[in-house]
Design a protein around this motif. Structure first.
Motif, PDB file in Angstrom:
ATOM      1  N   SER A   1      -4.161  -1.743   8.083  1.00 24.95           N
ATOM      2  CA  SER A   1      -3.935  -0.220   7.798  1.00 24.95           C
ATOM      3  C   SER A   1      -5.209  -0.180   7.415  1.00 24.95           C
TER       4      SER A   1
ATOM      5  N   ASN B   1      -6.516   4.341   0.007  1.00 28.06           N
ATOM      6  CA  ASN B   1      -5.125   3.929  -0.809  1.00 28.06           C
ATOM      7  C   ASN B   1      -5.081   2.461  -1.906  1.00 28.06           C
TER       8      ASN B   1
ATOM      9  N   HIS C   1       1.060  -3.233   6.426  1.00 27.97           N
ATOM     10  CA  HIS C   1       0.941  -1.694   5.331  1.00 27.97           C
ATOM     11  C   HIS C   1       0.740  -3.260   3.582  1.00 27.97           C
ATOM     12  N   SER C   2       0.632  -2.164   2.649  1.00 27.78           N
ATOM     13  CA  SER C   2       0.855  -2.477   1.730  1.00 27.78           C
ATOM     14  C   SER C   2       1.400  -0.700   0.995  1.00 27.78           C
TER      15      SER C   2
ATOM     16  N   GLU D   1      -5.847  -0.642   0.257  1.00 28.98           N
ATOM     17  CA  GLU D   1      -4.887  -1.469   1.225  1.00 28.98           C
ATOM     18  C   GLU D   1      -5.717  -1.989   2.403  1.00 28.98           C
TER      19      GLU D   1
ATOM     20  N   GLN E   1      -5.763   2.114   5.682  1.00 31.48           N
ATOM     21  CA  GLN E   1      -5.993   3.340   4.526  1.00 31.48           C
ATOM     22  C   GLN E   1      -6.981   3.279   4.017  1.00 31.48           C
TER      23      GLN E   1
END
Ligand SMILES: [Zn+2]
Length: 228
Positions: A10, A15, A74-75, A24, A12
């Protein structure tokens, strides 16, 4: 199709998880940092997407290199702090099969799980929709719950090994232990060498000793072939 696994942690950075998780992006890159050494030792070919490129660029890189599989890390969020467990999202049947393996591998670690289903088809996500290779987007656990964050951060090495084992098996390779203790034990179990000379792990082999190992390995291979 090439034999290259495209790994896409990820990107991101906005996040942010609870309990000091950080972002993340940061956490998924730490996870992939621990996955790739296992792949290197097993001889799996992979390409890791640059942390700072977009998912559009990742998908097009993956397509350009004709990857054999596209795996995004991802988380999860949106669970109001009460959700935990892995979720593998896929587009195709091949993606689903691998996602199932990933989920099984993670749950085998004793990961807490309150998901009704750990697998879901999603034809909307860019990296599933725009990649030519079979693809899976793994939500390892939830970063908005304390239970999820504890699993993601405290057990990262075990998670990395479980995921690496899935990739290595799917690639037709064999998992190679990480530590010298594990490797030494394997060599002892297989009768490749003993430790009676009292020499340490970093002692070099002579050509003669290396040749003895080759003969012993050949014996093992021949026995295995003959037993099939
Ligand atoms: Zn994400």
């Amino acid at each position: 199709m090439s034999n290259i696994w495209y790994l896409s942690p990820s990107n991101q950075s906005a996040n942010i998880g609870v309990d000091g998780y950080g972002s993340e992006k940061e956490q998924m890159n730490l996870l992939v940092d621990e996955i790739t050494p296992h792949l290197d030792r097993a001889g799996v070919s992979f390409h890791r997407g640059d942390p700072d490129i977009t998912i559009q660029q990742r998908a097009s890189e993956s397509n350009d290199m004709d990857a054999c599989f596209h795996l995004a890390f991802h988380s999860n969020a949106g669970g109001n702090g009460n959700a935990w467990g892995p979720v593998a999202l896929y587009y195709s049947e091949a993606g689903k099969r691998f996602g199932q393996k990933l989920v099984e591998g993670l749950l085998a670690l004793g990961q807490q799980n309150n998901r009704a289903s750990n697998l879901g088809q999603n034809k909307g996500l860019y990296e599933l929709r725009k990649t030519k290779a079979p693809a899976c987007l793994l939500e390892v656990d939830f970063h908005d719950s304390a239970v999820g964050v504890a699993f993601l951060t405290k057990r990262r090495s075990e998670i990395a090994e479980a995921i690496a084992r899935c990739i290595i098996e799917a690639d037709g390779k064999v998992f190679v232990p990480a530590t010298s203790e594990e490797c030494t034990q394997l060599c002892l179990d297989w009768g490749l060498f003993d430790l009676s000379d009292g020499l340490g792990w970093n002692t070099s082999l002579t050509r003669r000793e290396a040749s003895v190992l080759v003969v012993r390995l050949k014996d093992l291979i021949v026995k295995e072939v003959n037993s099939q």
